[in-house]
Design a protein around this motif. Structure first.
Motif, PDB file in Angstrom:
ATOM      1  N   ALA A 716       0.830  -1.197   0.000  1.00  0.00           N
ATOM      2  CA  ALA A 716       0.000   0.000   0.000  1.00  0.00           C
ATOM      3  C   ALA A 716       0.866   1.248   0.000  1.00  0.00           C
ATOM      4  O   ALA A 716       0.502   2.267  -0.594  1.00  0.00           O
ATOM      5  N   GLU A 717       2.027   1.205   0.681  1.00  0.00           N
ATOM      6  CA  GLU A 717       2.919   2.364   0.731  1.00  0.00           C
ATOM      7  C   GLU A 717       3.570   2.619  -0.620  1.00  0.00           C
ATOM      8  O   GLU A 717       3.772   3.756  -1.021  1.00  0.00           O
ATOM      9  N   ASP A 718       3.900   1.547  -1.332  1.00  0.00           N
ATOM     10  CA  ASP A 718       4.489   1.673  -2.663  1.00  0.00           C
ATOM     11  C   ASP A 718       3.922   0.552  -3.525  1.00  0.00           C
ATOM     12  O   ASP A 718       4.404  -0.582  -3.503  1.00  0.00           O
ATOM     13  N   PRO A 719       2.865   0.849  -4.288  1.00  0.00           N
ATOM     14  CA  PRO A 719       2.156  -0.220  -5.007  1.00  0.00           C
ATOM     15  C   PRO A 719       2.856  -0.734  -6.255  1.00  0.00           C
ATOM     16  O   PRO A 719       2.376  -1.666  -6.892  1.00  0.00           O
ATOM     17  N   ARG A 720       3.989  -0.157  -6.597  1.00  0.00           N
ATOM     18  CA  ARG A 720       4.670  -0.590  -7.810  1.00  0.00           C
ATOM     19  C   ARG A 720       5.216  -2.012  -7.656  1.00  0.00           C
ATOM     20  O   ARG A 720       5.545  -2.463  -6.570  1.00  0.00           O
ATOM     21  N   GLU A 721       5.381  -2.666  -8.785  1.00  0.00           N
ATOM     22  CA  GLU A 721       5.869  -4.040  -8.808  1.00  0.00           C
ATOM     23  C   GLU A 721       7.334  -4.101  -8.386  1.00  0.00           C
ATOM     24  O   GLU A 721       8.119  -3.171  -8.603  1.00  0.00           O
ATOM     25  N   TYR A 722       7.718  -5.220  -7.790  1.00  0.00           N
ATOM     26  CA  TYR A 722       9.105  -5.523  -7.450  1.00  0.00           C
ATOM     27  C   TYR A 722       9.976  -5.435  -8.710  1.00  0.00           C
ATOM     28  O   TYR A 722       9.613  -5.920  -9.783  1.00  0.00           O
ATOM     29  N   LEU A 723      11.110  -4.769  -8.588  1.00  0.00           N
ATOM     30  CA  LEU A 723      12.113  -4.617  -9.646  1.00  0.00           C
ATOM     31  C   LEU A 723      11.696  -3.670 -10.773  1.00  0.00           C
ATOM     32  O   LEU A 723      12.241  -3.723 -11.869  1.00  0.00           O
ATOM     33  N   THR A 724      10.726  -2.773 -10.492  1.00  0.00           N
ATOM     34  CA  THR A 724      10.511  -1.685 -11.430  1.00  0.00           C
ATOM     35  C   THR A 724      11.678  -0.697 -11.326  1.00  0.00           C
ATOM     36  O   THR A 724      12.475  -0.735 -10.396  1.00  0.00           O
ATOM     37  N   VAL A 725      11.760   0.208 -12.278  1.00  0.00           N
ATOM     38  CA  VAL A 725      12.808   1.231 -12.241  1.00  0.00           C
ATOM     39  C   VAL A 725      12.574   2.134 -11.029  1.00  0.00           C
ATOM     40  O   VAL A 725      11.444   2.531 -10.729  1.00  0.00           O
ATOM     41  N   ASP A 726      13.647   2.455 -10.313  1.00  0.00           N
ATOM     42  CA  ASP A 726      13.563   3.283  -9.112  1.00  0.00           C
ATOM     43  C   ASP A 726      14.736   4.256  -9.120  1.00  0.00           C
ATOM     44  O   ASP A 726      15.552   4.268 -10.044  1.00  0.00           O
ATOM     45  N   ASN A 727      14.838   5.052  -8.072  1.00  0.00           N
ATOM     46  CA  ASN A 727      15.903   6.045  -7.998  1.00  0.00           C
ATOM     47  C   ASN A 727      17.142   5.481  -7.313  1.00  0.00           C
ATOM     48  O   ASN A 727      17.047   4.725  -6.342  1.00  0.00           O
ATOM     49  N   ALA A 728      18.281   5.850  -7.816  1.00  0.00           N
ATOM     50  CA  ALA A 728      19.575   5.545  -7.201  1.00  0.00           C
ATOM     51  C   ALA A 728      20.604   6.430  -7.864  1.00  0.00           C
ATOM     52  O   ALA A 728      20.412   6.874  -8.999  1.00  0.00           O
ATOM     53  N   ARG A 729      21.703   6.686  -7.148  1.00  0.00           N
ATOM     54  CA  ARG A 729      22.745   7.551  -7.698  1.00  0.00           C
ATOM     55  C   ARG A 729      24.116   6.947  -7.444  1.00  0.00           C
ATOM     56  O   ARG A 729      24.408   6.462  -6.361  1.00  0.00           O
ATOM     57  N   PHE A 730      24.912   7.008  -8.465  1.00  0.00           N
ATOM     58  CA  PHE A 730      26.233   6.393  -8.450  1.00  0.00           C
ATOM     59  C   PHE A 730      27.234   7.365  -7.833  1.00  0.00           C
ATOM     60  O   PHE A 730      27.423   8.471  -8.342  1.00  0.00           O
ATOM     61  N   ARG A 731      27.869   6.959  -6.775  1.00  0.00           N
ATOM     62  CA  ARG A 731      28.860   7.809  -6.103  1.00  0.00           C
ATOM     63  C   ARG A 731      30.022   6.932  -5.643  1.00  0.00           C
ATOM     64  O   ARG A 731      30.126   6.570  -4.466  1.00  0.00           O
ATOM     65  N   PRO A 732      30.912   6.566  -6.542  1.00  0.00           N
ATOM     66  CA  PRO A 732      31.978   5.603  -6.216  1.00  0.00           C
ATOM     67  C   PRO A 732      33.011   6.170  -5.250  1.00  0.00           C
ATOM     68  O   PRO A 732      33.464   7.309  -5.398  1.00  0.00           O
ATOM     69  N   HIS A 733      33.370   5.375  -4.257  1.00  0.00           N
ATOM     70  CA  HIS A 733      34.389   5.717  -3.268  1.00  0.00           C
ATOM     71  C   HIS A 733      35.366   4.557  -3.133  1.00  0.00           C
ATOM     72  O   HIS A 733      35.030   3.401  -3.415  1.00  0.00           O
ATOM     73  N   GLN A 734      36.535   4.878  -2.682  1.00  0.00           N
ATOM     74  CA  GLN A 734      37.542   3.852  -2.431  1.00  0.00           C
ATOM     75  C   GLN A 734      36.990   2.822  -1.450  1.00  0.00           C
ATOM     76  O   GLN A 734      36.436   3.165  -0.413  1.00  0.00           O
TER      77      GLN A 734
END
Length: 1366
Positions: A716-734
């Motif tokens: 109910a909080e997030d009705p979208r299907e598992y493994l739909t496109v979502d937000n994330a940001r790439f920030r590589p660190h050592q």
């Protein structure tokens, strides 16, 4: 098995036993036991072993220990026995193998078990095949006897092995494994399903076919139907009376003229025909056909002219209504000609004339004319078409390809559906890098570098001599998504499970494999763990030289598997993500020189689905939720990289429904890999090697770095299907540790062209693009920062040494689902991205900070339909834009019409009234974009940036200003939905209206760009926030601004300053602001924390100042982010009514100096632009760029003055009449000689040309020729010495025409030779080409092997794995 075979097996077992125990005596030690635990054995083999005498007999132990010991021992024993059976040579030649010809029985369930070492010598059919307990099956290698093994499934496990060829002895015959059966038949095998070839624990599958060249590039452009100007076809029944005529250029096959002469009706038409023929230059092709009748008013002299000019034999006796056709050349040999007698019955039979010709590029074509009567109706026609069997020029030696092999040629346009398949024909005349195709292409396929970007089409081989395929039904059936697919999608699958013993696949073709079922793919490494030396596999596991085509679910799936090498794989026409890294934990895999094209949408995951399927498949959403296709789905990609720690080298993503290469991030591992790595680690993991990859013909983007997948189930909080496109940001660190330094992700050598939306999109930090090429994309490159202040500590993105092209000379080809065809900037029709009106941009700035340096822009010119610019901004943008965005050392070529464009209200830009739209800005460090060093470029109506010294550029919708700029970050609470009006005291009537970016959030934020050391006025629409936090963002120590904030009368304040350390969440250095007695006290004391509330106007005055140093692109200092917190206790609910300008006098801080035209940089920048002449998929090569423009008499009369030859930046102008030659050393790129030939005497000119070509030009020379006003040529002349420069035939020079040539003196003939010869009245002859230098085939005296960074990188990766193990 017979007695002989049984004794042989016993002897072999004894040999194996002795080998295993020779160093251990009568006892089996712990070291030996440990080695044995990896293996498997059956009780029968164990019984046989226990019957042997010592030293093979182990001592007795407790029952449990003995079971473990004997099991492990015999597994090692069987493994060594199998290895002994198969020597290092050809596996089918082993004397220990027994011949096997089982025949065909679809009900037989075959098990090959212990002691059975079989050689399959003929085709067979089973219900199923299991190879286990040390059993071995080897395919016989007899080229005269192809073998097909049919089975519903094949399972290899527990010491079993299947071998076809070996690494040292590749298979030479043809072997086929055909998996059959329907999804509704038979029972499912646990862990594998139906219709599979499976490798389970301790199983071995070794497939080694021949290894032809997997894929290569076209090196000569392949035109639609084989001809540059297309085929020509004309048919007419009534309305064609008289002589119909076509004039065709013999060098290009282009139809130059078409006319009809009604010589039946009037003599004047015959005179007009005679005059028309007299004006045709020698050598052109003339095709004639009679419609109805042409003889009544065709006089003798005209007939004789046709005989003399074209060599006609039948025109003299042409009679009433007689069909007649002729194809010949003006002044040439005898024509092809046919005449039929007319019969009163109304049908005559066809008179057909046809001749073969050769273009200047070597392509053969035919010209056909025909004439006839059909049932009383006249019928004529003309055809110009390429000869069947077009020859392709390729980059590599493809002599390993054979007639009847199948190839695919990739699209080089916006639509992936322009990829085309062909069979190969025998071609004894072909060189080693040429093949002949059966059929003619429907579309244009580029074979050259265009405007500095390598747009050559990939050519992949689909045929191998080991084939694994599926037998399919004619249509969809059962529960196989028949509402989506109208064809059978239940193919076979290959699955490799954890603890397999050995797997190598090389020189194999996989066809019609895969199922639209989770886990059923053409090749699926399922939770296999480390499959290289780290997992004990030596040699490490790999796929090499594999063709995967026409498959129904992905290509290669790497699931919970690390260290796999995928090399030289061609994957064509598949459903769903192709090269697929599944759960977000897969690392250290290397994808090297793979080609993926025509990647269609599927159904398995939301990200596989297209718009219609996304809306249709709602079973796994919560409640009545309706998916949003553009954000939930529509992400199918050729390379789906779910963890950045993988290596991509030399790959090509040549057409996907959505994205070519997508780096996607799993916040937590998904599926079976849940919990394998900590939360958020994938986003923090440094990127592996990314080098020399190509992305083109993708609908959304070529390369996409950013976004993630939803890792929770629908709720109910997030009705979208598992493994739909979502937000994330790439920030590589050592070490994936955010407390350690950032590690830049380097995108080196990306080529992105003809992608509908983006060439590349990257969000994150640090990310560096270098040595990249972008052409013909909707948007070349967008760089977006890791995050938004204050959640991000500050990072940057950079692009350097790259080339951007707006509308290249690759105009594309209409058709193949290309949606948009319209006029280009040069007036020529072309395919277009997104829409005819879409505003094409080269580099798009979003968020920031982003940097661009040493880049070259070409051919960004707006048209009446669309705004086009070299630099642009993200449209409809609500987010902040950083004034730290900067550019330097930029080269704008003359073909760039608009350097920068900030947008205008309309279809694509909307109302242009969002916060980011208004605050767009960048810093031109050296003036290479604007002409004014150290200047800022902002939108023209942003008066927070304006000052009287700025320059307005209307075409850019921009203002250029100097000065110091930063950002004021404002958080507002209670209420959170206010509109901010902020103005500078210099322009109080020009406020910037900001809506904020966090509608519905606990606080609202605004991020205006401000000019430092200035005063600002802040007012609100609809109320006043009770709490404000002001952050000086990108302020250096000592920078400040004054602010006046509007509050209702009677408001009281608590104002403090502090420093917020975001990493720890701690606040320190808290200080109170003190009330001052007057506004003058506040204005005069910038170093003190003072405020003044003017009760009469309602304004609160204070300073915002940075007291600590900031480094690089960090938003704040190392101590943390300084801020001012204002808590207001508002006594009155009345609306605020502050005057527009509370400052009685202007600020004493004068703005920056006025920009002056005299300051503009006018000197060309020698160091600006990309250092490379061309961005190529062979970066180890160097190129020269050559251009030739020739002028005819007509061109000069129309205002053109100088013909020229240009070699890189060296221009040779040619203002005299005649021909001009320049020769260039193909080994060094140096200009070696020049010659001007004055055309006064035809014979003398040809003699001078012959002499110069034969004696004046050295071997291994590029030869460039241009012409100017060759009107004195006494006649149109053929120059045979051009044959020495690579022309396949003598070249015609047309009097008053123009001529351009790019030739080569030397052997072998390169594919880049070009010849253009134009008759009078046609457009100027011109050409442009990028020529590779110092190739091996040139045989340069100082030739040294090319440095191959790609090969060095691959060797380094493989060697590093060995070091890691040691």
């Amino acid at each position: 098995m017979g007695d002989t075979e049984d004794m042989r097996s016993q002897d072999t077992w004894m040999d194996c036993c002795a080998a295993l125990t020779s160093q251990n005596g009568l006892n089996v030690d712990v070291k030996f036991m440990t080695h044995c635990t990896r293996k498997n054995v059956s009780s029968r083999v164990l019984h046989h072993y226990n019957r042997q005498k010592p030293p093979c007999q182990p001592q007795r132990h407790a029952a449990g220990f003995l079971d473990t010991l004997t099991f492990s021992f015999v597994m090692s024993y069987l493994a060594l026995c199998q290895a002994t059976v198969l020597s290092d040579g050809c596996p089918d030649r082993s004397p220990n193998l027994s011949s096997w010809n089982p025949g065909h029985d679809a009900s037989q369930r075959v098990i090959i078990g212990e002691g059975q070492f079989l050689r399959l010598e003929s085709s067979a059919t089973f219900h199923s095949l299991i190879i286990q307990d040390g059993g071995l099956l080897v395919f016989a290698d007899n080229p005269k006897n192809p073998i097909t093994l049919r089975s519903r499934h094949i399972l290899i496990k527990d010491g079993g092995g299947l071998h076809i060829g070996s690494q040292n002895c590749p298979y030479n015959a043809t072997a086929t494994i055909s998996l059959y059966g329907k999804s509704t038949e038979d029972t499912s095998v646990r862990g594998f399903g139906r219709k599979f070839l499976g490798v389970d624990a301790r199983g071995t599958l070794e497939l080694y076919g021949r290894k032809p060249v997997s894929w290569t590039f076209l090196t000569r452009t392949l035109y639609a139907k084989g001809l540059q100007y297309g085929p020509y076809k004309f048919e007419r029944y009534w309305g064609s009376r008289g002589i119909n005529i076509r004039i065709i250029d013999d060098g290009t096959a282009q139809v130059l003229a078409a006319d009809r002469f009604d010589t039946h009706m009037t003599v004047n038409e015959s005179r007009r025909l005679k005059d028309f023929l007299s004006r045709q230059p020698p050598g052109v092709i003339v095709a004639m056909a009679v419609g109805d009748s042409a003889s009544r008013n065709l006089p003798r002299d005209v007939r004789e002219d046709i005989m003399e000019v074209l060599g006609s034999r039948h025109i003299r006796h042409l009679g009433y209504r007689q069909p007649w056709a002729l194809v010949g050349t003006v002044g040439g040999a005898a024509a092809s000609e046919s005449r039929r007698l007319y019969h009163s019955i109304g049908s005559t039979g066809r008179a057909t004339a046809r001749r073969h010709f050769q273009k200047y590029d070597g392509t053969s074509f035919t010209v056909t004319a025909y004439s006839e009567w059909v049932k009383g109706c006249p019928h004529i026609g003309f055809k110009v078409e390429a000869v069947k069997g077009i020859v392709l020029d390729l980059e590599d030696d493809t002599s390993s390809w054979s007639p009847n092999d199948r190839i695919v040629i990739a699209s080089t346009d916006y639509s992936m559906y322009q990829a085309e398949e062909f069979g190969l024909l025998p071609c004894p005349e072909c060189r080693s890098n040429q093949v002949k195709i059966d059929g003619k292409p429907h579309y244009l396929h580029m074979g050259e570098i265009v405007d500095g970007i390598d747009m050559r089409a990939e050519v992949g081989l689909l045929t191998r001599n080991i084939i694994i395929k599926s037998e399919m039904e004619e249509s969809c059936y059962g529960q196989n998504s028949c509402d989506i697919f109208n064809y059978d999608t239940f193919g076979g699958q290959i699955k490799i499970q954890k603890n397999f013993k050995s797997f190598h696949m090389s020189g194999v073709e996989l066809a019609a494999l895969g199922q639209q079922i989770l886990g059923s793919y053409p090749v699926h490494f399922h939770l296999a763990g480390d499959v290289d030396e780290e997992g004990g596999y030596n040699p490490p596991t790999y796929l090499d030289n594999v063709a995967i085509h026409h498959c129904y679910s992905r290509c290669v799936v790497v699931h919970g598997t690390d260290g796999l090498l995928i090399k030289d794989v061609v994957a064509y026409d598949t459903l769903g993500h192709c090269f697929f890294l599944e759960d977000g934990v897969e690392q250290r895999n290397t994808l090297y020189h793979n080609l993926g094209l025509l990647t269609r949408s599927g159904t398995i995951l939301p990200t596989d689905r297209d718009e219609a399927t996304c809306l249709k498949m709602r079973k796994n959403v919560f409640g009545t939720y309706r998916p949003v296709p553009s954000t939930d789905c529509m992400a199918v990609s050729t390379f789906w990289i779910a963890n950045p720690n993988n290596n991509l080298i030399n790959n090509a993503a040549a057409g996907a429904q959505d994205v070519g290469i997508w780096y996607i991030f799993h916040r937590v591992p998904t599926g079976h890999s849940k919990g394998r790595i900590p939360e958020g680690q994938a986003e923090l993991t440094p990127m592996g090697v990314f080098y020399n990859n190509r992305v083109h013909s993708n609908f959304k983007a070529g390369l996409f770095i950013g976004k993630g997948v939803k890792t929770t189930n629908a709720s109910a909080e997030d009705p979208r299907e598992y493994l739909t496109v979502d937000n994330a940001r790439f920030r590589p660190h050592q070490d994936s540790d955010p407390a350690k330094p950032r590690v830049p992700a380097v995108i080196d050598g990306l080529i992105a062209f003809k992608n509908n939306d983006h060439g590349a999109w990257a969000r994150g930090g640090e990310i560096v693009f270098q040595n990249c090429g972008f052409a013909d994309n909707g948007i070349g490159l967008t760089l977006a920062s890791d995050g938004t202040f204050p959640t991000d500590e500050g990072s940057s993105l950079e692009v350097t040494d790259s080339i951007f092209v707006g509308e290249s000379s690759n105009v594309g080809c209409h058709g193949g689902l290309n949606s948009y065809w319209g006029e280009g900037a040069n007036g020529e029709n072309r395919t277009l991205p997104r829409n005819k009106t879409f505003p094409i941009r080269g580099f798009q700035i979003y968020d920031g900070p982003v940097r661009m340096t040493k880049c070259t822009f070409k051919k960004f010119t707006p048209t009446a339909d669309r705004y086009t610019s070299a630099i642009g901004f993200f449209m409809k943008n609500a987010w902040q834009i950083s004034p730290q965005n900067n550019v330097s050392l930029i080269k704008m070529e003359r073909s760039v019409g608009i350097n920068v464009f900030f947008g205008k209200p309309g279809q694509w830009f909307g109302a242009c009234d969002m916060d980011g739209d208004k605050t767009s800005i960048f810093h031109d460090l050296d003036g290479s974009v604007t002409g004014y060093p150290d200047s800022f470029v902002a939108r023209v109506d942003n008066y927070l940036v304006h000052h009287p010294g700025c320059l307005i550029v209307p075409r850019w919708n921009a203002v250029i200003c100097n000065g110091q700029y930063a950002q004021l970050y404002i958080q507002a609470r209670r209420p959170e939905d206010l509109v901010l009006l902020i103005s500078r005291e210099t322009y109080p009537s020009r406020p910037l209206r900001l809506q904020g970016v966090n509608r519905g959030a606990p606080y609202q934020q605004y991020q205006p760009v401000v000019m430092l050391q200035q005063a600002y006025i802040l007012r609100w629409e609809g109320g006043t926030p009770e709490e404000l936090i002001l952050y000086p963002v990108n302020f250096n120590r000592g920078n400040w601004i004054q602010v006046a904030l509007c509050y209702p009368k009677g408001t009281t304040f608590r104002i403090v300053s502090d420093i917020n350390q975001r990493h720890t969440g701690k606040v320190h250095s808290v200080e109170q602001y003190l009330a001052a007695a007057s506004i003058q006290s506040v204005l005069a004391n910038t170093d003190k924390r003072l405020y003044f509330h003017d009760t009469s106007s309602g304004y609160l005055f204070l300073h915002v100042k940075a007291n600590h140093p900031r480094k690089g692109h960090s938003y704040c200092s190392k101590q943390g982010c300084e801020r001012v917190k204002i808590t207001a206790h508002v006594m009155s609910t009345a609306a605020t009514n502050c005057p527009p300008n509370p400052y009685a006098v202007k600020s004493f801080n004068a703005p920056a100096k006025r920009l002056s035209v005299s300051r503009r940089v006018l000197t060309p920048c020698d160091f600006c632009g990309a250092s490379q002449v061309a961005i190529s998929s062979e970066p180890h090569r160097s190129f020269i760029r050559v251009q030739v423009l020739s002028l005819s008499r007509t061109n000069i009369q129309n205002g053109l003055k100088s013909a020229f030859i240009k070699v890189n930046e060296e221009v040779f102008l040619f203002k005299k009449q005649g021909l001009f030659f320049v020769s260039v050393d193909v080994c060094t790129g140096e200009v070696k000689s020049r010659l001007h030939v004055d055309i006064l005497s035809t014979s003398q000119a040809i003699s001078a040309i012959d002499s110069y070509i034969i004696t004046g030009i050295k071997e291994r020379s590029v030869v460039l020729v241009c012409s100017r006003d060759i009107k004195e040529l006494s006649m149109d002349s053929g120059v045979s010495s051009f044959l020495l420069l690579g022309s396949p035939k003598a070249v015609q020079l047309f009097r008053k025409g123009s001529f351009a040539l790019l030739g080569y003196k030397g052997q072998p003939r390169p594919s880049w030779i070009k010849i253009v010869s134009r008759a009078e009245g046609r457009e100027a002859a011109s050409l442009q080409q990028y020529i590779p230098l110092k190739l091996k085939q040139y045989k340069c005296p100082s030739y040294t092997a090319e440095y191959r960074k790609d090969e060095k990188l691959l060797r380094g990766i493989l060697q590093q794995k060995l070091l890691d193990v040691k």
